[in-house]
Design an enzyme around this catalytic site. Sequence first.
Site, PDB file in Angstrom:
ATOM      1  N   THR A 120       0.822  -1.212   0.000  1.00 29.63           N
ATOM      2  CA  THR A 120       0.000   0.000   0.000  1.00 29.63           C
ATOM      3  C   THR A 120       0.850   1.255   0.000  1.00 29.63           C
ATOM      4  OG1 THR A 120      -1.659  -1.196   1.285  1.00 29.63           O
ATOM      5  CG2 THR A 120      -1.888   1.189   1.171  1.00 29.63           C
ATOM      6  N   THR A 121       1.945   1.249   0.753  1.00 35.47           N
ATOM      7  CA  THR A 121       2.825   2.418   0.853  1.00 35.47           C
ATOM      8  C   THR A 121       3.449   2.772  -0.485  1.00 35.47           C
ATOM      9  OG1 THR A 121       3.286   1.803   3.144  1.00 35.47           O
ATOM     10  CG2 THR A 121       4.809   3.345   2.130  1.00 35.47           C
ATOM     11  N   TYR A 137     -13.540  -3.034   0.672  1.00 34.99           N
ATOM     12  CA  TYR A 137     -14.775  -2.467   0.110  1.00 34.99           C
ATOM     13  C   TYR A 137     -15.945  -3.444   0.102  1.00 34.99           C
ATOM     14  CZ  TYR A 137     -17.907   0.361  -2.735  1.00 34.99           C
ATOM     15  OH  TYR A 137     -18.978   1.074  -3.179  1.00 34.99           O
ATOM     16  N   TYR A 175      -2.659 -10.230   4.981  1.00 33.14           N
ATOM     17  CA  TYR A 175      -2.531  -8.872   5.510  1.00 33.14           C
ATOM     18  C   TYR A 175      -3.880  -8.384   6.004  1.00 33.14           C
ATOM     19  CZ  TYR A 175      -1.356  -3.810   5.237  1.00 33.14           C
ATOM     20  OH  TYR A 175      -1.155  -2.474   5.499  1.00 33.14           O
ATOM     21  N   ARG A 193      -8.173   0.158   6.352  1.00 36.28           N
ATOM     22  CA  ARG A 193      -8.240   0.351   4.899  1.00 36.28           C
ATOM     23  C   ARG A 193      -9.284  -0.547   4.245  1.00 36.28           C
ATOM     24  NH1 ARG A 193      -4.331   3.360   2.367  1.00 36.28           N
ATOM     25  NH2 ARG A 193      -2.518   3.969   3.611  1.00 36.28           N
ATOM     26  N   LYS A 240       0.507 -10.248   8.372  1.00 44.99           N
ATOM     27  CA  LYS A 240       0.831  -8.869   8.718  1.00 44.99           C
ATOM     28  C   LYS A 240      -0.405  -8.315   9.410  1.00 44.99           C
ATOM     29  CE  LYS A 240       2.010  -4.294   6.885  1.00 44.99           C
ATOM     30  NZ  LYS A 240       2.147  -3.449   5.685  1.00 44.99           N
ATOM     31  N   ILE A 255       6.513  -5.247   9.414  1.00 43.43           N
ATOM     32  CA  ILE A 255       6.647  -4.647   8.076  1.00 43.43           C
ATOM     33  C   ILE A 255       6.333  -3.178   8.290  1.00 43.43           C
ATOM     34  CG2 ILE A 255       5.743  -4.511   5.738  1.00 43.43           C
ATOM     35  CD1 ILE A 255       5.247  -7.527   5.867  1.00 43.43           C
TER      36      ILE A 255
END
Length: 291
Positions: A46-47, A109, A135, A140, A164, A206
């Site tokens: 994502t980063t 979503y 993850y 998010r 994660k 992470i």
Amino acid sequence: MNKFVGTGVALVTPFNEDKSVDFDGLERLVNFQIDNGINYLVVLGTTGEPATLNKEEKEAVKNKIVAVNNGRLPLVLGIGGNNTAAVVEEIKTTDLSHFDAILSVSPYYNKPTQEGIYQHFKAIAESTEKDIIVYNVPGRTSSNMLPETTVRLAYDFDNIIAVKEAAGDTVQAMKIIQHKPKDFLVISGDDMIALPMVLAGGAGVISVIGQGLPKDFSIMIQLGLNGENRAAYDLHYKMADSIDMIFAEGNPAGIKSMLNDFSICRNEVRLPLVKASVKLQKEIANFVANF
């Protein structure tokens, strides 16, 4: 799996002023991690703003990181989404030969049930022999993968080797640690509680801040893994304010501002994200100057 014990970093994708990918900045970034003790690199998490990169740019970013890394550190590739069939197809059609594992986010979503999350990762696990790090990031995805689901996946699929865990909930992380298979890794996805999770039995982190402060952050995690609590917490509190700063206006705007102060890359992001405010940039710059 020991290759994922310690500090991994979720790399940003540097951009030039015209918003094109800054490959020179990416090279500096990768070398900065390797030179300062980071244990493994996460590509297009994502980063890295993969939602705003096109297919050609993603391929170019992957190839650049693979070339610069040159086999020095293990690599993890982010492949995830909320269309299970599309994720499976991407895994099957991606050259994974240079990557040690896949990082795959819980579907966002759609807000699936726990059974839906389980079936999503079941399909992914059965589509590849590559190791998978699942993850969980409810902030998010708008849904929380509960400990029972994580542990179920860990027992049912040999190639689901780690989670994660980024719910920001140490109690939830401890429940996974308590009930997981022996070799399954619980990796923090929250910089602020990475040390407490390690001390509770987690495998590491992470990190986002880790790529700005790689030496100190990776030493802190290693101290935690060694049970040297006091020294580890001394480093944690030394860095804690910077963790709040880099997330104050969203990720990766904050960490890119810090990397700009270290002359690694510019603080450019792509819409709908915007740069850190001038006020926050000054706060981060002041932290860096006095660190």
